[in-house]
Design a protein around this motif. Structure first.
Motif, short mmCIF file in Angstrom:
data_model
loop_
_atom_site.label_atom_id
_atom_site.label_comp_id
_atom_site.label_asym_id
_atom_site.label_seq_id
_atom_site.Cartn_x
_atom_site.Cartn_y
_atom_site.Cartn_z
N LEU A 90 -30.10 1.53 -40.02
CA LEU A 90 -29.84 0.40 -39.12
C LEU A 90 -30.94 0.28 -38.07
CD1 LEU A 90 -27.96 -1.90 -38.42
CD2 LEU A 90 -26.67 -0.33 -36.98
N GLU A 91 -31.37 1.39 -37.51
CA GLU A 91 -32.45 1.37 -36.52
C GLU A 91 -33.76 0.90 -37.17
OE1 GLU A 91 -31.04 5.02 -33.60
OE2 GLU A 91 -32.27 5.45 -35.36
N ALA A 92 -34.01 1.35 -38.38
CA ALA A 92 -35.23 0.93 -39.08
C ALA A 92 -35.20 -0.56 -39.38
CB ALA A 92 -35.40 1.73 -40.37
N ILE A 93 -34.07 -1.06 -39.85
CA ILE A 93 -33.94 -2.49 -40.15
C ILE A 93 -34.16 -3.31 -38.89
CG2 ILE A 93 -32.29 -4.27 -40.83
CD1 ILE A 93 -31.09 -2.12 -42.76
N THR A 94 -33.56 -2.89 -37.80
CA THR A 94 -33.72 -3.60 -36.53
C THR A 94 -35.17 -3.60 -36.08
OG1 THR A 94 -31.49 -2.88 -35.91
CG2 THR A 94 -32.88 -3.71 -34.15
N TRP A 95 -35.84 -2.46 -36.22
CA TRP A 95 -37.25 -2.36 -35.82
C TRP A 95 -38.12 -3.26 -36.68
CZ3 TRP A 95 -41.62 -0.20 -38.31
CH2 TRP A 95 -42.75 -0.11 -37.51
N PHE A 96 -37.90 -3.24 -37.99
CA PHE A 96 -38.70 -4.09 -38.89
C PHE A 96 -38.49 -5.56 -38.58
CE2 PHE A 96 -39.25 -0.41 -41.74
CZ PHE A 96 -40.58 -0.58 -42.07
N GLY A 113 -36.49 -6.34 -46.96
CA GLY A 113 -35.05 -6.56 -46.90
C GLY A 113 -34.28 -5.28 -46.64
N LYS A 114 -33.02 -5.46 -46.26
CA LYS A 114 -32.15 -4.31 -45.98
C LYS A 114 -31.99 -3.42 -47.20
CE LYS A 114 -29.42 -6.95 -42.69
NZ LYS A 114 -28.12 -7.53 -42.38
N SER A 115 -31.82 -4.03 -48.36
CA SER A 115 -31.61 -3.24 -49.57
C SER A 115 -32.86 -2.44 -49.92
CB SER A 115 -31.20 -4.13 -50.73
OG SER A 115 -32.18 -5.10 -50.99
N THR A 116 -34.04 -2.99 -49.64
CA THR A 116 -35.28 -2.28 -49.91
C THR A 116 -35.38 -1.05 -49.01
OG1 THR A 116 -36.38 -4.35 -50.49
CG2 THR A 116 -37.81 -2.48 -49.93
N ILE A 117 -35.09 -1.22 -47.75
CA ILE A 117 -35.16 -0.11 -46.80
C ILE A 117 -34.14 0.97 -47.18
CG2 ILE A 117 -34.81 0.55 -44.39
CD1 ILE A 117 -35.92 -2.23 -43.63
N LYS A 118 -32.93 0.55 -47.51
CA LYS A 118 -31.89 1.52 -47.88
C LYS A 118 -32.26 2.26 -49.17
CE LYS A 118 -28.05 -0.74 -45.59
NZ LYS A 118 -26.71 -1.33 -45.73
N ALA A 119 -32.86 1.57 -50.12
CA ALA A 119 -33.25 2.21 -51.38
C ALA A 119 -34.34 3.26 -51.14
CB ALA A 119 -33.73 1.16 -52.37
N TRP A 120 -35.32 2.93 -50.31
CA TRP A 120 -36.39 3.90 -50.03
C TRP A 120 -35.87 5.07 -49.21
CZ3 TRP A 120 -40.77 4.76 -52.38
CH2 TRP A 120 -41.30 3.76 -53.17
#
Length: 85
Positions: free
Chosen positions: A21-27, A37-44
């Motif tokens: 969540l912090e990474a998504i917000t920062w990006f 996208g959120k799914s990309t970040i979560k997958a990595w």
């Protein structure tokens, strides 16, 4: 930025112990139009958690380039012509 650079930044966030969540917000704040996208970040993040530390693309499965050659095409063509009813 290209995909490779974003993967490195996702890995940086992971190593800095930011949650997804912090990474998504920062990006979203830093890269308005080009953020992954959120799914990309979560997958990595999942890959990094499971011990994969490389940010390179994995090898794709599928037909190798050596399979389609002129010799093979001729052989298959002969098989089809000889096997007609």
């Amino acid at each position: 930025m290209d995909k490779k650079e974003f993967r490195v930044l996702i890995k940086y966030c992971f190593l800095m112990r930011k949650n997804t969540l912090e990474a998504i917000t920062w990006f979203d704040a830093e890269f308005l139009d080009t953020a992954p996208g959120k799914s990309t970040i979560k997958a990595w993040y999942a890959k990094f958690r499971h011990g994969e530390i490389s940010t390179e693309d994995g090898e794709c499965s599928g037909r190798s380039k050596e399979v389609v050659t002129d010799v093979n095409i001729r052989k298959i063509h002969k098989m089809i012509l000889n096997g007609r009813h």
